[in-house]
Design an enzyme around this catalytic site. Structure first.
Site, PDB file in Angstrom:
ATOM      1  CG  ASP A  93      77.646  88.826  47.561  1.00 12.47           C
ATOM      2  OD1 ASP A  93      78.539  89.299  46.837  1.00 12.47           O
ATOM      3  OD2 ASP A  93      77.597  89.021  48.793  1.00 12.47           O
ATOM      4  CG  ASP A 148      67.463  95.078  51.941  1.00 16.03           C
ATOM      5  OD1 ASP A 148      68.683  95.252  51.805  1.00 16.03           O
ATOM      6  OD2 ASP A 148      66.930  94.707  53.011  1.00 16.03           O
ATOM      7  CG  ASP A 150      62.010  93.830  49.499  1.00 14.91           C
ATOM      8  OD1 ASP A 150      63.180  94.189  49.742  1.00 14.91           O
ATOM      9  OD2 ASP A 150      61.194  93.527  50.395  1.00 14.91           O
ATOM     10  CG  ASP A 241      70.068  96.115  60.279  1.00  9.71           C
ATOM     11  OD1 ASP A 241      70.403  95.259  61.127  1.00  9.71           O
ATOM     12  OD2 ASP A 241      68.979  96.057  59.671  1.00  9.71           O
TER      13      ASP A 241
END
Length: 492
Positions: A93, A148, A150, A241
């Site tokens: 995005d 994610d 990282d 989540d």
């Protein structure tokens, strides 16, 4: 007189709720100890038989991740899983200059034979939840792994997690987060200290006790059927989540937590980034309490023990609000105690609640030993980190309490991602990170007030010759000072 009684009553009520929360944590402590006697093994897939190996889709939600996207994609490309059974969706995005380099890197991986797709949206509706939901529409896999930007899973990550889905009731397998930059600074050390507590004691304790746990947004795998059965991803809270996790477990899906499988990730090195992350997590938890707890409480199939633990699980972030109230009220309580020596029996009774601190200490010591080991030297290091952690947590209590109140009151806000840095040593420059926020907030005005207020509290101990709360007030003063100095040092 009436005001004094009201203040003592509110103070007592807050202490009681924190004590009940500590009792819940103590229950998880004993569950953790019991769990070590029962280590479940997954039934392994036979990787020599392709027909036994399920299709897996890895989803990588991105939003302006120019500092870590290259590391992420190169790491994911090393995942050891049959390529004909693996699909990778890069749910991008991004609105910045990272979009084009990401596209070029993906094209290179496609040429190497990897089934990887670059999926973009013109409108970031639903934020991360919306991106995951959009990707799910075309996902080939029966199982959906999510990372994610990282996170850096090891090559055998899928081989260690997917086999647990041999049990058809398992809807989610979640792994423990590791920390690439645990020792970078005091800030990263205290964040790791808190997260280790969650990922060792809380997740294992809840899972072993058959209580509701949560998928942590990343470093886990979902059964696609479970996502759809639970109602799919929804973007009406900041912690999508936690939301989907509870809805899935209300549908009787089981979750499996793997403490022994570590998935390393990066901790925020700037306090503004840590605050952004904390705000989202704390507000989202409060939103989910309002959305889900009362439905859970009415469910006759859920045991009272699970309801008790879920109450404090969903209200975990609300402890900041209680602790801030206790801290503010503790100063007038000091003067009320000095003015009414005939009420000493009340204050002796209130002193009982200090047992909560002891419970937290033994619980955190358990998780600390799992990472660092035991021994006297490590215990001394632990004590220093324990009080440092709680001082910083107290310093963040105003910021986090605002998030909690917004969540409970239904105030909506955008999903603000946590800036990533891709940094591992102190010599690397991180203050030039283009994603860092630099504005002054109303919360910081309140933090200045709290710094002065608890400075006065320290003075008050000497004025009334009562030092029972002195350590608490020193921790508050140091915590707010740390948060303000770190915030202002970055701005300058």
């Amino acid at each position: 007189m009436i005001l004094e009684i009201v203040l003592i009553s509110i103070y007592t009520g807050c202490l009681l709720l924190v004590f009940l929360y500590a009792i819940a944590q103590l229950g998880l402590y004993f569950n953790y100890l019991k769990s070590k006697k029962n280590s479940a093994k997954a039934i392994q897939f036979n990787f020599s038989k392709p027909e036994e190996i399920p299709l897996v889709t890895i989803q990588l939600p991105l939003y302006n991740e120019m500092y870590v996207v290259q590391r992420l994609l190169k790491n994911i490309a090393k995942i050891n899983y049959p390529r004909e059974k693996l699909e990778i969706q890069v749910l991008d995005d991004s609105t910045d200059e990272s979009l084009q380099p990401t596209q070029e890197l993906i094209q290179g991986l496609q040429q190497e034979g990897l089934d990887i797709k670059h999926m973009t949206r013109t409108k970031r509706s639903g934020f991360k939840a919306g991106a995951l939901k959009e990707g799910l529409k075309t996902a080939k896999g029966d199982f959906i792994a999510i990372f994610d930007a990282d996170f850096m899973p090891k090559e055998d990550w899928l081989q260690k997690t997917i086999p647990f889905f041999k049990d058809p009731q398992i809807g989610v397998v979640q792994t423990r987060w590791g920390h690439l930059n645990r020792d970078f600074s005091i800030l990263t050390k205290v964040q790791a200290f808190a997260l280790d507590f969650h990922f060792i004691l809380e997740q294992v304790g809840r899972n072993f006790g058959n209580h509701f746990i949560n998928f942590n947004g990343t470093a886990g795998v979902w059964r696609k059927e479970c996502i759809l059965d639970a109602g799919n991803w929804e973007g009406d809270t900041l912690t999508e989540d936690l939301d989907l996790s509870y809805r899935a477990q209300l549908k009787n899906w089981k979750f499996k937590y793997l403490e022994e499988v570590e998935t390393p990730a990066e901790l925020p090195v700037a306090i503004s980034a840590a605050k952004s992350q904390q705000f989202r997590w704390n507000k989202g938890a409060a939103e989910n309490f309002q959305k889900l707890f009362f439905k859970l409480a009415r469910d006759s199939k859920v045991s009272w023990k699970t309801k008790y633990h879920s109450f404090f699980h969903l209200l975990n972030s609300s402890m900041f609000l209680l602790v801030l109230a206790i801290a503010i009220l503790s100063v007038p309580i000091l003067y009320i105690k000095a003015a009414h020596p005939d009420w000493n029996f009340v204050f002796y009774g209130l002193a009982f609640f200090s047992v909560s601190t002891f419970i937290f200490l033994i619980c955190y010591w358990l998780t600390y030993t799992k990472i660092h080991g035991g021994g006297f030297k490590n215990f001394l290091n632990f004590i220093g980190l324990f009080f440092t952690f709680f001082s910083v947590a107290l310093g963040l209590s105003v910021h986090n309490s605002i998030a909690v109140m917004e969540g409970h009151l239904g105030k909506k806000s955008d999903f603000i991602r946590t800036p990533k840095f891709n940094i591992s040593n102190k010599d690397e420059v991180w203050k030039a990170n283009k994603y860092l926020k630099r504005e002054f907030s109303f919360a910081q005005i309140l933090e200045v007030f709290c710094l002065l207020y608890f400075g006065f509290a320290i003075y008050s101990a000497f004025k009334v010759h009562d030092f029972g709360l002195l350590l608490f007030h020193v921790m508050l003063f140091m915590g707010f000072g740390f948060v303000l100095i770190k915030s202002w040092a970055f701005k300058n």
